[in-house]
Design a protein around this motif. Structure first.
Motif, short mmCIF file in Angstrom:
data_model
loop_
_atom_site.label_atom_id
_atom_site.label_comp_id
_atom_site.label_asym_id
_atom_site.label_seq_id
_atom_site.Cartn_x
_atom_site.Cartn_y
_atom_site.Cartn_z
N TYR A 140 -39.85 83.42 37.01
CA TYR A 140 -40.50 83.97 35.72
C TYR A 140 -40.20 82.67 34.54
O TYR A 140 -38.98 82.66 34.30
CB TYR A 140 -40.11 85.12 35.22
CG TYR A 140 -40.47 86.07 36.44
CD1 TYR A 140 -41.67 87.10 36.32
CD2 TYR A 140 -39.77 86.43 37.57
CE1 TYR A 140 -41.89 87.83 37.15
CE2 TYR A 140 -40.07 87.40 38.58
CZ TYR A 140 -41.24 88.04 38.41
OH TYR A 140 -41.38 89.09 39.18
N PRO A 141 -41.29 82.02 33.99
CA PRO A 141 -41.19 81.05 33.03
C PRO A 141 -40.46 81.80 31.75
O PRO A 141 -40.63 82.74 31.44
CB PRO A 141 -42.33 80.29 33.05
CG PRO A 141 -43.43 81.70 33.26
CD PRO A 141 -42.78 82.62 34.31
N ILE A 142 -39.94 80.73 31.17
CA ILE A 142 -39.45 80.98 29.32
C ILE A 142 -40.31 80.10 28.85
O ILE A 142 -40.39 78.79 28.80
CB ILE A 142 -37.87 80.62 29.50
CG1 ILE A 142 -37.18 81.33 30.49
CG2 ILE A 142 -37.58 80.98 28.39
CD1 ILE A 142 -35.77 81.12 30.39
N LEU A 143 -41.12 80.89 27.76
CA LEU A 143 -41.89 79.92 27.04
C LEU A 143 -41.72 79.92 25.69
O LEU A 143 -41.47 80.97 25.05
CB LEU A 143 -43.51 80.59 27.18
CG LEU A 143 -44.59 79.78 26.60
CD1 LEU A 143 -44.63 78.45 26.65
CD2 LEU A 143 -45.87 80.68 26.68
N ARG A 144 -41.12 78.78 25.01
CA ARG A 144 -40.51 78.63 23.79
C ARG A 144 -39.42 79.62 23.59
O ARG A 144 -39.46 80.28 22.43
CB ARG A 144 -41.66 78.47 22.85
CG ARG A 144 -42.60 77.38 22.79
CD ARG A 144 -43.74 77.27 21.79
NE ARG A 144 -44.46 76.18 21.93
CZ ARG A 144 -45.22 75.60 20.75
NH1 ARG A 144 -45.55 76.59 19.84
NH2 ARG A 144 -45.84 74.77 21.06
N GLY A 145 -38.48 79.93 24.44
CA GLY A 145 -37.27 80.75 24.19
C GLY A 145 -37.80 82.07 24.58
O GLY A 145 -36.63 82.84 24.60
N ILE A 146 -38.67 82.49 24.96
CA ILE A 146 -39.12 83.89 25.21
C ILE A 146 -39.43 83.89 26.74
O ILE A 146 -40.43 83.59 27.24
CB ILE A 146 -40.64 84.57 24.64
CG1 ILE A 146 -40.08 84.12 22.87
CG2 ILE A 146 -40.82 85.63 24.77
CD1 ILE A 146 -41.38 84.47 22.04
N VAL A 180 -29.23 93.94 21.46
CA VAL A 180 -30.60 94.32 20.94
C VAL A 180 -31.68 93.61 21.63
O VAL A 180 -31.61 92.60 21.80
CB VAL A 180 -30.88 94.24 19.44
CG1 VAL A 180 -31.96 94.87 18.99
CG2 VAL A 180 -29.67 94.94 18.54
N HIS A 181 -32.75 94.47 22.19
CA HIS A 181 -33.49 93.79 22.90
C HIS A 181 -35.06 94.30 22.62
O HIS A 181 -34.85 95.27 21.92
CB HIS A 181 -33.67 93.90 24.34
CG HIS A 181 -32.70 93.15 24.94
ND1 HIS A 181 -32.71 92.54 26.42
CD2 HIS A 181 -31.26 92.79 24.62
CE1 HIS A 181 -31.91 91.77 26.69
NE2 HIS A 181 -30.94 91.96 26.06
N GLY A 182 -36.14 93.54 22.52
CA GLY A 182 -37.37 93.80 22.15
C GLY A 182 -38.25 93.51 23.14
O GLY A 182 -38.35 92.24 23.56
N VAL A 183 -39.22 94.31 23.79
CA VAL A 183 -40.19 93.90 24.70
C VAL A 183 -41.48 94.15 24.13
O VAL A 183 -41.85 95.15 23.30
CB VAL A 183 -40.04 94.46 26.04
CG1 VAL A 183 -38.59 94.25 26.62
CG2 VAL A 183 -40.13 95.76 26.06
N ASP A 184 -42.47 93.41 24.48
CA ASP A 184 -43.92 93.37 24.31
C ASP A 184 -44.74 92.78 25.17
O ASP A 184 -44.37 91.99 25.92
CB ASP A 184 -44.15 92.99 22.82
CG ASP A 184 -45.61 93.58 22.24
OD1 ASP A 184 -45.61 94.71 21.76
OD2 ASP A 184 -46.62 93.16 22.48
N ILE A 185 -46.00 93.39 25.47
CA ILE A 185 -46.87 92.67 26.35
C ILE A 185 -47.47 91.42 25.87
O ILE A 185 -48.00 90.59 26.67
CB ILE A 185 -48.01 93.71 26.66
CG1 ILE A 185 -48.90 93.54 27.98
CG2 ILE A 185 -48.95 93.92 25.42
CD1 ILE A 185 -49.96 94.56 28.27
N HIS A 208 -28.59 87.76 17.44
CA HIS A 208 -28.34 87.98 19.14
C HIS A 208 -29.49 88.71 19.52
O HIS A 208 -29.20 89.01 21.06
CB HIS A 208 -27.08 88.66 19.25
CG HIS A 208 -26.95 90.23 18.60
ND1 HIS A 208 -26.50 90.12 17.29
CD2 HIS A 208 -27.16 91.20 19.24
CE1 HIS A 208 -26.45 91.34 17.17
NE2 HIS A 208 -26.75 91.92 18.04
N THR A 209 -30.39 89.09 18.70
CA THR A 209 -31.45 90.07 19.44
C THR A 209 -32.24 88.97 20.47
O THR A 209 -32.87 87.95 20.27
CB THR A 209 -32.53 90.09 18.36
OG1 THR A 209 -31.77 90.91 17.37
CG2 THR A 209 -33.61 91.31 19.16
N GLN A 210 -32.77 89.69 21.69
CA GLN A 210 -33.40 88.96 22.63
C GLN A 210 -34.90 89.49 22.79
O GLN A 210 -34.85 90.96 23.00
CB GLN A 210 -32.61 89.22 24.05
CG GLN A 210 -33.55 88.81 25.29
CD GLN A 210 -33.71 87.26 25.54
OE1 GLN A 210 -32.76 86.71 25.83
NE2 GLN A 210 -34.76 86.82 25.30
#
Length: 299
Positions: A277-283, A106-111, A131-133
């Motif tokens: 591309y950075p990962i900011l607080r796990g995102i 399961v993935h969820g993307v947002d701007i 397990h959702t990313q």
């Protein structure tokens, strides 16, 4: 004179419509991606906060997400699911809860990173699968390889992008493998009065028509039972791509060049595009604008 971020925050706290304010500043009738980003980021936390205070909204959301899940379940088990424009994750959590079986991926993307931060914390507390990313991304340049997900879902995410319907549908279709399900404003299925309101806000329209013009197969377009907002009714449009395709597993790619990304330290990196591309607080932050050109990262 351009409005500063603090000007926008003050206006938002006064209850002003930020999209309308920015459209007026830019002299445009359409919402650009930057306008949408600024407006929705300022709203971060308001959805889950309001939901927690009003039981009737919780009941309405459950009816809405159960209805969406029912449409998804019609097309068999889902191995991998993406919600594009996931916002504060309230729809995704309810849909997964209502599905007969939790998807393995399961993935969820947002701007908006801020909305994902708030939403991901709420999601886990509400019982969403661990397990959702969640990923920061633009719906015009999704950071996934072609055919990454069995099913791609939107819920009022194309909504503010009136005039860019084809561009967004094409990109969502690219990353789906079997079905694209868009739950968006029911412009063609509602009254002239509500259509006027949708036009005023720059909402999308005629998604099945745009999909057919792009050569896509539209299986259904109908009003969604369990509508939460009477002044913004929802239609569900189901688009088939390759229903017989086997289980799909997503792969991150550079949103600028669609070259593979691998994780190094606290970055995703593409050697081919030389972009990190950075990962900011796990995102992961995987918009084109987030890229750092770093040809020597692996030296």
């Amino acid at each position: 004179m351009s409005l500063t971020p603090q000007d926008l925050l003050t206006a938002y706290n006064r209850g002003e419509n930020i999209c309308a304010l920015l459209r007026d500043q830019d002299g445009t009738e359409k919402n650009s991606e930057e306008i949408i980003h600024l407006s929705y980021d300022l709203q971060a936390g308001s959805y889950v906060d309001t939901l927690g205070k009003h039981e009737y909204l919780q009941v309405g959301l459950k009816a809405h997400t159960s209805s969406v899940a029912g449409h998804l379940a019609e097309y068999g088990a889902i191995h991998s699911l993406l919600e594009a424009g996931v916002g504060e994750t309230t729809t995704l959590q309810g849909v997964i809860e209502a599905l007969p079986e939790v998807p393995a991926i399961v993935h969820g993307v947002d701007i908006s990173w801020s909305r994902l931060k708030v939403g991901s914390e709420w999601f886990l507390k509400a019982g969403g699968p661990a397990h959702t990313q969640f990923v920061v991304a633009s719906m015009t340049h999704l950071p996934y390889a072609d055919n990454s997900f069995d099913m791609v879902l939107t819920n009022h995410a194309i909504e503010p992008n009136g005039g860019r319907e084809k561009e967004l549908l094409a990109e969502l279709y690219r990353v789906c493998a079997r079905y694209l399900v868009v739950c968006e404003p029911a412009y063609e299925l509602t009254t002239a009065e509500i259509q006027k309101r949708m036009d005023m806000h720059g909402y999308c329209r005629d998604l099945p028509g745009h999909a057919r013009e792009l050569g896509m197969t539209v299986l259904k377009h109908e009003a969604l039972v369990g509508n939460v907002h009477p002044t913004n009714p929802t239609a569900v449009t189901v688009i088939a791509k390759d229903p017989k395709r086997s289980k799909s597993t997503p792969q991150f790619v550079c949103p600028a060049y669609r070259t593979p990304l691998t994780i190094i330290d606290n970055f995703y990196y593409s050697a081919e595009s030389m972009r990190a591309y950075p990962i900011l607080r796990g995102i992961p932050c995987l918009k084109k604008e987030h890229a750092i050109i770093a040809s020597k990262l692996t030296d």
